[in-house]
Design an enzyme around this catalytic site. Sequence first.
Site, PDB file in Angstrom:
ATOM      1  N   LYS A  65       0.844  -1.204   0.000  1.00 53.88           N
ATOM      2  CA  LYS A  65       0.000   0.000   0.000  1.00 53.88           C
ATOM      3  C   LYS A  65       0.878   1.253   0.000  1.00 53.88           C
ATOM      4  CE  LYS A  65      -0.245  -0.549   4.986  1.00 53.88           C
ATOM      5  NZ  LYS A  65      -0.978  -1.148   6.095  1.00 53.88           N
ATOM      6  N   TYR A  77      18.352  29.411   7.101  1.00 51.81           N
ATOM      7  CA  TYR A  77      17.292  30.102   7.839  1.00 51.81           C
ATOM      8  C   TYR A  77      17.580  30.081   9.336  1.00 51.81           C
ATOM      9  CZ  TYR A  77      14.192  30.067   3.745  1.00 51.81           C
ATOM     10  OH  TYR A  77      13.622  30.269   2.521  1.00 51.81           O
ATOM     11  N   MET A  88      13.122  23.847   2.320  1.00 53.17           N
ATOM     12  CA  MET A  88      12.127  23.085   1.569  1.00 53.17           C
ATOM     13  C   MET A  88      12.781  22.208   0.500  1.00 53.17           C
ATOM     14  SD  MET A  88       8.819  24.414  -0.576  1.00 53.17           S
ATOM     15  CE  MET A  88       8.179  25.393   0.773  1.00 53.17           C
TER      16      MET A  88
HETATM   17  C1  LIG Z   1      -0.077  -2.073   6.670  1.00 53.49           C
HETATM   18  C2  LIG Z   1      -0.610  -3.400   7.080  1.00 53.49           C
HETATM   19  C3  LIG Z   1       0.253  -4.503   7.208  1.00 53.49           C
HETATM   20  C4  LIG Z   1       1.759  -4.357   7.165  1.00 53.49           C
HETATM   21  O1  LIG Z   1       2.177  -3.765   8.371  1.00 53.49           O
HETATM   22  P1  LIG Z   1       3.727  -3.480   8.732  1.00 53.49           P
HETATM   23  O2  LIG Z   1       3.683  -3.019  10.123  1.00 53.49           O
HETATM   24  O3  LIG Z   1       4.181  -2.429   7.783  1.00 53.49           O
HETATM   25  O4  LIG Z   1       4.462  -4.752   8.541  1.00 53.49           O
HETATM   26  C5  LIG Z   1      -0.321  -5.735   7.448  1.00 53.49           C
HETATM   27  N1  LIG Z   1      -1.660  -5.879   7.590  1.00 53.49           N
HETATM   28  C6  LIG Z   1      -2.510  -4.832   7.503  1.00 53.49           C
HETATM   29  C7  LIG Z   1      -3.963  -5.059   7.682  1.00 53.49           C
HETATM   30  C8  LIG Z   1      -2.015  -3.568   7.257  1.00 53.49           C
HETATM   31  O5  LIG Z   1      -2.859  -2.521   7.206  1.00 53.49           O
END
Ligand SMILES: *Cc1c(COP(=O)(O)O)cnc(C)c1O
Length: 349
Positions: free
Chosen positions: A39, A248, A297
Amino acid sequence: MTMPPPPPLRLHLDPDELAHNWRWLQNRNPGAACGAAVKADGYGLGAMEVMRHLRRAGCHDFFVATWAEALALVPYLDGAGLSVLHGVREEDMAVARACPARPVLNSASQIARWRDAGGGPCDIMVDTGMNRLGIRADEIGMANLEGLAIDICMSHLARADEDSEMNARQADAFERVMAMVPARRYSLANSAGVMLGARFAHDLVRPGLALYGGVPRREGEGHIRQVVRPQAQILQRRMVPAGESVGYGATWQAMADTPVAILNIGYADGYFRALGTGGYATTCDGQDCPLVGRVSMDLVAVALPAGGGHKEGDWLALAFDLPAAERTSGLSQYELLTSLGHRFERRWL
Ligand SMILES: *Cc1c(COP(=O)(O)O)cnc(C)c1O
């Protein structure tokens, strides 16, 4: 159309280290399959490339958050399984029905929506105490699961990165869920959960962070390897005279005449101000150069070794060991990875 010139900042991404991390996680629990959470565009690395390399390593199960993320990966699935963690809203249904990815059904209404549309392969998320997504374990008995072809029945650990008794409680609760939910496979562990032992492994583990070099528990120290290395080009080299300041707020003052390189990276690229304290960049001949002054930035300044031949156009590697960066910045390893911006050229070597 004029092509833009090559960007002055890049992410070196190492497919061998990515595969190494996947294999190490896989080998913690040889009886379970090891999937991958990709993701948020593969935690910022690029989901398509991550999937391509992990497919080659032997990974068959991938997890994204949304249908837009799933659609982007469908052309590269090559027979692998893909689960959409956020399930199906009404407005997802047309895409979800036509897409080879499976929804992870999270609530009674999502279950009903999927069944009423004809069912088909799906996963189910049962909440065992985190109170995030998922149907409550004490309500799963009342849910009508008939007509659902459930592949993965999963739950998610809230405190796997800690030695909390909540882990055992969630493991117990998940075992009760398994007795009630008929599914092809059962899955509980994220990256940290993989390191909690066989009790948490079941049929499939779902690491994300640790694949990409994050170390959520000390069991991973010395085993999980760095995958992501930001690099930035020197835009200007200057000599800062003793007594003058840089950046800065004039937060850094030269004690002696100091050669300084201005690098093309900043907080808009996810290289945050908080990384400035203790941050450094390394030259291609292996010399560490401390950051001086505040991160801007789009720019940072580093003090160069005196007499080195480092010049405009040279590339420096910014220190980005995730556990160390987490300690110095106070930002989580997850935030550090997923904040890496779009201006980097992502280079898989
Ligand atoms: C993001 C997620 C994972 C992976 O988690 P990590 O802590 O990055 O290993 C696994 N299961 C679900 C449901 C997630 O949302």
